[in-house]
Design a protein around this motif. Structure first.
Motif, mmCIF file in Angstrom:
data_model
loop_
_atom_site.group_PDB
_atom_site.id
_atom_site.type_symbol
_atom_site.label_atom_id
_atom_site.label_comp_id
_atom_site.label_asym_id
_atom_site.label_seq_id
_atom_site.Cartn_x
_atom_site.Cartn_y
_atom_site.Cartn_z
ATOM 1 N N GLY A 67 6.256 3.569 12.673
ATOM 2 C CA GLY A 67 5.391 3.584 11.283
ATOM 3 C C GLY A 67 4.095 4.241 10.782
ATOM 4 O O GLY A 67 3.378 4.072 12.190
ATOM 5 N N TRP A 69 1.054 4.545 8.560
ATOM 6 C CA TRP A 69 0.592 3.870 7.422
ATOM 7 C C TRP A 69 -0.209 4.684 7.192
ATOM 8 O O TRP A 69 -1.456 4.855 7.161
ATOM 9 C CB TRP A 69 0.331 2.263 7.418
ATOM 10 N N CYS A 102 4.687 4.826 5.961
ATOM 11 C CA CYS A 102 4.097 4.119 4.304
ATOM 12 C C CYS A 102 2.547 4.090 3.688
ATOM 13 O O CYS A 102 1.601 4.144 4.059
ATOM 14 C CB CYS A 102 4.817 2.660 5.168
ATOM 15 N N MET A 104 -0.076 1.104 2.202
ATOM 16 C CA MET A 104 -0.352 -0.308 2.337
ATOM 17 C C MET A 104 -1.718 -0.476 1.109
ATOM 18 O O MET A 104 -2.743 0.240 0.975
ATOM 19 C CB MET A 104 -1.406 -0.271 3.515
ATOM 20 N N CYS A 114 1.349 2.030 -5.840
ATOM 21 C CA CYS A 114 2.415 2.372 -5.347
ATOM 22 C C CYS A 114 3.546 3.579 -5.131
ATOM 23 O O CYS A 114 3.675 4.259 -4.468
ATOM 24 C CB CYS A 114 3.414 1.359 -5.163
ATOM 25 N N ALA A 122 4.434 8.958 0.630
ATOM 26 C CA ALA A 122 5.768 7.870 0.780
ATOM 27 C C ALA A 122 6.571 7.336 0.675
ATOM 28 O O ALA A 122 6.948 7.717 -0.446
ATOM 29 C CB ALA A 122 4.160 6.661 0.635
ATOM 30 N N TYR A 126 3.434 -1.155 1.545
ATOM 31 C CA TYR A 126 4.128 -2.387 1.430
ATOM 32 C C TYR A 126 2.252 -3.423 0.196
ATOM 33 O O TYR A 126 1.172 -2.657 1.044
ATOM 34 C CB TYR A 126 3.005 -3.375 2.296
ATOM 35 N N CYS A 145 -4.919 -7.337 5.563
ATOM 36 C CA CYS A 145 -4.593 -5.715 6.176
ATOM 37 C C CYS A 145 -3.839 -6.664 7.803
ATOM 38 O O CYS A 145 -2.470 -6.014 8.096
ATOM 39 C CB CYS A 145 -5.925 -4.812 6.640
ATOM 40 N N TYR A 152 4.930 -5.862 10.685
ATOM 41 C CA TYR A 152 5.316 -5.133 10.207
ATOM 42 C C TYR A 152 4.974 -4.250 11.478
ATOM 43 O O TYR A 152 6.187 -3.003 11.804
ATOM 44 C CB TYR A 152 5.063 -4.432 8.717
ATOM 45 N N PRO A 154 2.934 -1.290 12.831
ATOM 46 C CA PRO A 154 3.234 0.038 11.854
ATOM 47 C C PRO A 154 2.110 0.758 13.477
ATOM 48 O O PRO A 154 1.124 0.141 14.266
ATOM 49 C CB PRO A 154 1.648 0.867 11.009
ATOM 50 N N ILE A 157 -2.878 4.015 12.157
ATOM 51 C CA ILE A 157 -3.652 3.519 10.208
ATOM 52 C C ILE A 157 -4.335 4.448 9.881
ATOM 53 O O ILE A 157 -4.419 4.235 10.617
ATOM 54 C CB ILE A 157 -3.677 2.074 10.045
#
Ligand code: FAD
Length: 394
Positions: A67, A69, A102, A104, A114, A122, A126, A145, A152, A154, A157
């Motif tokens: 993923g 992020w 995703c 954060m 979000c 996105a 999260y 963080c 999860y 990722p 980032i």
């Protein structure tokens, strides 16, 4: 000294050639040796195929992370634009990796961010939302963080190279023992799912592509305005993963007692967000001559920027400096007056939609990035441009 090959031990596997960080090794075989190697390869001899248990363990460790992020930076619920710019590039990276993009989001009462993140591409967010995260403090944000990373995993980032992003990214990378590349100007994915992080090195003389191929997550910061702003789709659909996580206030040494806004910030000119910039360099000759550039900028409802030489000479404040050690700008029109176009200046403005360069030296490198080049004396040309624009408005 000269490298010594232990011919009793060398089996010609070429592993040393593959792992040499400077790609400085080459291996030559005599025709007889080549014949033997070809025969072994034809028999399916495992010389080349030898499974390295270390490499296998590493591959397994890296595969646990998936993923892309993006850290959504905010102050009192107000998002910072660079976060959306990062979602733009993050979306491309996620598509290449075949994973989800995703967001954060950490703060207090920040759920709306979000949904904003979904509108910029996105698919999942999260969310860590608790009173202790109301103001940014390194300790609490690092905890949040690192909690999310541990849970999860990722693989990438991204954070803005802002005051907050630089602080947080460095602290998180240290805590989770991974690599961090600051101020990237380009991001891509190689054939092995590694993030290719490109940034100027050696004072801007080379562009280095940096990889973090043994640790996860791969972390990078990018300065505001370096990546293009993605389209706001208007669709705020996506999955919010709420994490019930908090940090006891007593564990945090930093306390925010009061926020006092800098009185200067009212008169502060934000060149990074401006649509029209008229910049002056050493060719402007004196601080009072910047008034002429200001007149042109006023006609365009723009702002005045400067090269480092003009800033170092004390003609303009540092906050107006464009370039590697100044700001990265991406205006609709950038007018460079008496600026030679050193690489350190170019990296800060070359992505402007239109660049107009005024320089009396026709060989000045600024013309290489200019959409329109005017070879001549800026003291004649700038007032003429200002006049022309005034006339157009009448
Ligand atoms: P000059 O290079 O001296 O150019 C002046 C230009 O004006 C010349 O091309 C000349 O032909 C022209 N000129 C003179 N008179 C006239 C006239 N009457 N009409 C028209 N043209 C005229 N620089 C930055 O700008 N930003 C940075 O962030 C930055 N970071 C740096 C970081 C490092 C680590 C280093 C080593 C350097 C950095 N520099 C930066 C400095 C950069 O290398 C150059 O020295 C600087 O950009 C040169 O500024 P200038 O173009 O104004 O001056």
């Amino acid at each position: 000294g000269e490298p010594v090959v232990n011919s009793a031990k060398c089996i010609g596997c070429q592993k040393c050639v593959k792992i040499c960080p400077a790609t400085a090794l080459e291996m030559y075989f005599t025709p007889e040796e080549r014949k033997i190697l070809d025969e072994l390869a034809a028999q399916g001899d495992p010389v080349e195929e030898e499974i390295d248990p270390e490499a296998a363990a590493l591959a397994e460790k890296l595969a646990a992370y998936r993923g892309v992020w993006v850290f959504i930076e905010q102050t009192e619920g107000e998002p910072v634009r660079v976060s959306w710019e990062l979602l733009g590039v993050g979306k491309e990276l996620a598509a290449k990796l075949g994973v989800e993009l995703c967001a954060m989001v950490i703060g207090e009462n920040v759920e709306h961010l979000c949904r904003e993140a979904f509108a910029y591409g996105a698919r999942k967010a999260y969310l860590v939302d608790a009173p202790v995260f109301k103001h940014y403090r390194t300790e609490s944000y690092v905890e949040a963080c690192c909690h999310l990373i541990a849970k999860y995993k990722p693989e990438v980032i991204l954070m803005g190279a802002t005051g907050m992003g630089r602080d947080l990214a460095g602290a998180v990378a240290t805590r989770v023992s991974t690599g961090l590349t600051a101020d990237c100007t380009g991001l891509d994915i190689d054939g092995k799912r590694n993030l290719m992080q490109t940034r100027p090195a050696f004072g801007g003389n080379i562009m280095a592509t940096i990889m973090c191929d043994k640790f996860r997550p791969q972390m990078a910061t990018v300065r505001p305005n370096v990546m293009p702003m993605p389209e706001h789709t208007g669709s705020t659909a996506g999955e919010i993963v709420r994490e019930e996580f908090s940090v006891p206030e007593a564990n945090i040494f930093t306390k925010v007692i009061e926020i006092i806004r800098d009185a200067k910030s009212k008169s502060h000119v934000d060149i990074a967000g401006a649509d029209f910039i008229v910049s002056g360099g050493r060719g402007v000759m004196a601080p009072e001559n910047f008034a002429m550039l200001q007149e042109l900028a006023d006609e365009l409802c723009g702002v005045v920027g400067a090269s480092r030489s003009a800033v170092d000479a004390g003609w303009m404040p540092q906050e107006r400096q464009v370039g590697q050690t100044g700001k990265t700008v991406r205006p609709k029109i950038y007018i460079a007056c008496g600026i030679s176009g050193a690489i350190q200046h170019l990296v800060g403005m070359q992505d402007s939609d239109v660049v107009i360069a005024i320089n009396r030296d026709r060989n000045a490198p600024i013309f290489e990035v200019a959409t329109y080049g005017i070879v001549g004396d800026l003291f004649q040309i700038v007032p003429m441009l200002t006049e022309q624009i005034r006339d157009l408005k009448l």
